[in-house]
Enzyme design. Structure first.
Site, PDB file in Angstrom:
ATOM      1  CG  PHE A  72      -1.598  -7.582   2.796  1.00  0.00           C
ATOM      2  CD1 PHE A  72      -2.510  -8.453   2.240  1.00  0.00           C
ATOM      3  CD2 PHE A  72      -0.243  -7.852   2.637  1.00  0.00           C
ATOM      4  CE1 PHE A  72      -2.098  -9.581   1.540  1.00  0.00           C
ATOM      5  CE2 PHE A  72       0.183  -8.977   1.941  1.00  0.00           C
ATOM      6  CZ  PHE A  72      -0.743  -9.838   1.387  1.00  0.00           C
ATOM      7  CE  LYS A  73      -1.843  -9.734  -2.685  1.00  0.00           C
ATOM      8  NZ  LYS A  73      -3.080 -10.137  -1.947  1.00  0.00           N
ATOM      9  CG  ASP A  74      -2.691  -0.422  -1.242  1.00  0.00           C
ATOM     10  OD1 ASP A  74      -2.530  -0.553  -2.467  1.00  0.00           O
ATOM     11  OD2 ASP A  74      -3.798  -0.209  -0.719  1.00  0.00           O
TER      12      ASP A  74
END
Ligand SMILES: *Cc1c(COP(=O)(O)O)cnc(C)c1O
Length: 478
Positions: free
Chosen positions: A121-123
């Site tokens: 999810f960090k993208d």
């Protein structure tokens, strides 16, 4: 919109300045002076927007037009949230979705946040940061040296977002030998002029302490233009607020319906965005903090006692991105919990900074946690394996270990008799943590095309002992 430090001793700054500053000079974290509120009518208007339209409508509330012209902001957002970047790992039916929701069963949903280049999810936030950094640095004719710490996913997301970005160097500290083989390969196989992987002898918290140590040396920080992309960066939080709205709209029909959201948590960045979405008026009934064996946050929400642990008391688990025993962004939540009383916050965090904890159980604040909708649960390896197996057998769904910690917590808190929907945030694809997935279901999750042999690529990293000085020297010499 101006930004204030949780510790109240740093000047107020603009949105663009929070992006390049990271930690405030008083050691605190930046938050907006107040949260914009959206009423039911406003929510109704947002409901049908595409991901990038929604991102613009929400983010512009936090950015003054004379700081970053909204037309520019819109361009940066439109360039970021595209099908090319975010549906690259998965067939997405509607490319405008970016974060599609899947119905698992009655009232239980999974919001997929891992369709970007590094499969976590960090993208979502990092790709935005990469683009807005490049924009700002060009505008200010500036150079930025990003210093970060990663337990696995932040590092790769940051590096892939900064590849080839003009004016940016990345120095990423990671704990030696503590990441999955896939995560390690993803980061260390990069051989880019502006990206430096530094493998520290220690755990994630040691890496994070080095970043704090370097950032607290104000002279070094300003001389070398040190910036941060860790989840303390407000730019990450603001980008993460968006998918809480997107997920809410995907599973509800009316904007008076309440939902519960479960968030696999480590540094508290993801769920902090959920907290802010809720403060903005998104009808979230409960935010459920899911932790693994490193259950410091779970302990706080159950007992009112926050006892951060040292690195030798931090377990190395099969959901390694949550192996965190001192959650930076937790300071933002406690600031709100204390009605933004900076003096009290300073008092509590003077203890945290000395490695001690604090106890709110005997104060009114503990009772107020419920008003903020928070609940919690913790998980462990046995549960992860069991849940991964169960999700596969019952629903044909292969999930990663962190998302499994999320489903564990969701099951702990779901009440089958109510019709409130539960959304579990999927934080990574199973490929990233396939060792445990194989243990659970006896088969390897299918890898996205092009990543089949990533572990076989040559790796580039520098080993270093746990030392602030050595990291400083490295940065100066590069
Ligand atoms: C970073 C990460 C988390 C924890 O998120 P925080 O924002 O640090 O709470 C959970 N799962 C995965 C896969 C992650 O990469």
């Amino acid at each position: 919109m101006k930004y204030i430090s949780t510790r109240g001793k740093a000047p107020k700054i603009k949105f663009s300045e929070t992006l390049l500053t990271g930690l405030a000079n008083d050691g605190g974290l930046y938050l907006p002076e107040s949260y914009p509120r959206l009423d039911e009518m406003a929510l109704k208007n947002l409901r049908s927007k595409s991901y990038s339209e929604l991102a613009f409508e929400i983010m512009k509330l936090y950015v003054d037009d004379n700081d970053i012209p909204h037309l520019d902001l819109k361009q940066i957002i439109d360039k970021t949230y595209t099908k090319n970047i975010f549906s690259y790992n998965r067939e997405i039916q509607d490319p405008a979705d970016i974060t599609p929701a899947t119905k698992v069963k009655n009232n239980l949903y999974m919001l997929s946040l891992s369709n970007g280049p590094t499969l976590a999810f960090k993208d979502i936030a990092m790709q935005f940061l990469g683009n807005i950094f490049e924009y700002l640095l060009k505008k200010n004719n500036q150079q930025l040296n990003i210093l970060g710490a990663t337990s696995g996913d932040t590092g790769s997301a940051a590096e892939y977002a900064m590849i080839g970005k003009k004016g940016v160097n990345v120095y990423m500290l990671s704990p030696q030998g503590k990441m999955s083989a896939f995560q390690t390969a993803q980061m260390y196989s990069l051989n880019e002029n502006n990206i430096f992987n530094i493998a520290i002898q220690g755990v994630f918290d040691d890496c994070q302490d080095i970043v704090k140590g370097v950032s607290n040396d104000l002279k070094f920080k300003s001389k070398n233009n040190i910036g941060a992309v860790n989840s303390i960066n407000w730019g990450r939080i603001i980008a993460q607020i968006v998918y809480y709205f997107k997920g809410y709209f995907a599973v509800t029909n009316n904007s008076d319906e309440m939902v519960d959201v479960t968030v696999p948590s480590g540094n508290f960045g993801n769920i902090c965005a959920g907290h802010i979405a809720r403060m903005m008026g998104l009808p979230i009934r409960r935010l459920i903090v899911a932790t693994n064996e490193n259950n410091v946050l779970d302990e706080f929400y159950r007992t009112g006692v926050y006892k951060p642990r040292s690195s030798d008391q931090t377990f190395h688990t099969s959901s390694p991105s949550m192996d965190i025993s001192k959650a930076s962004n937790f300071e933002r939540f406690v600031f709100d919990l204390l009605d933004r009383d900076e003096e009290q916050l300073r008092d509590l965090w003077s203890k945290v900074d000395k490695g001690q904890g604090f106890d709110l159980s005997m104060t009114n604040y503990f009772g107020k946690i419920k008003n903020f909708g928070f609940s919690s649960s913790s998980s462990n390896h046995e549960y992860r394996v069991k849940i991964i197996k169960q999700m596969f057998e019952e629903f044909g769904l292969i999930i990663d270990t962190h998302t499994a910690d999320g489903f564990k917590a969701a099951y702990d808190h779901m009440d089958e008799s109510s019709d409130i929907k539960m959304i579990v945030l999927e934080t990574a694809l199973p490929t990233k943590f396939e060792e445990t997935v194989i243990e659970a279901i006896g088969q390897k999750p299918k890898r996205p095309a092009g990543l089949e042999d990533i572990e076989k690529l040559p790796q580039f990293s520098v080993n270093m002992d746990n030392s602030i000085e050595n990291v400083k020297k490295f940065i100066e010499s590069h």
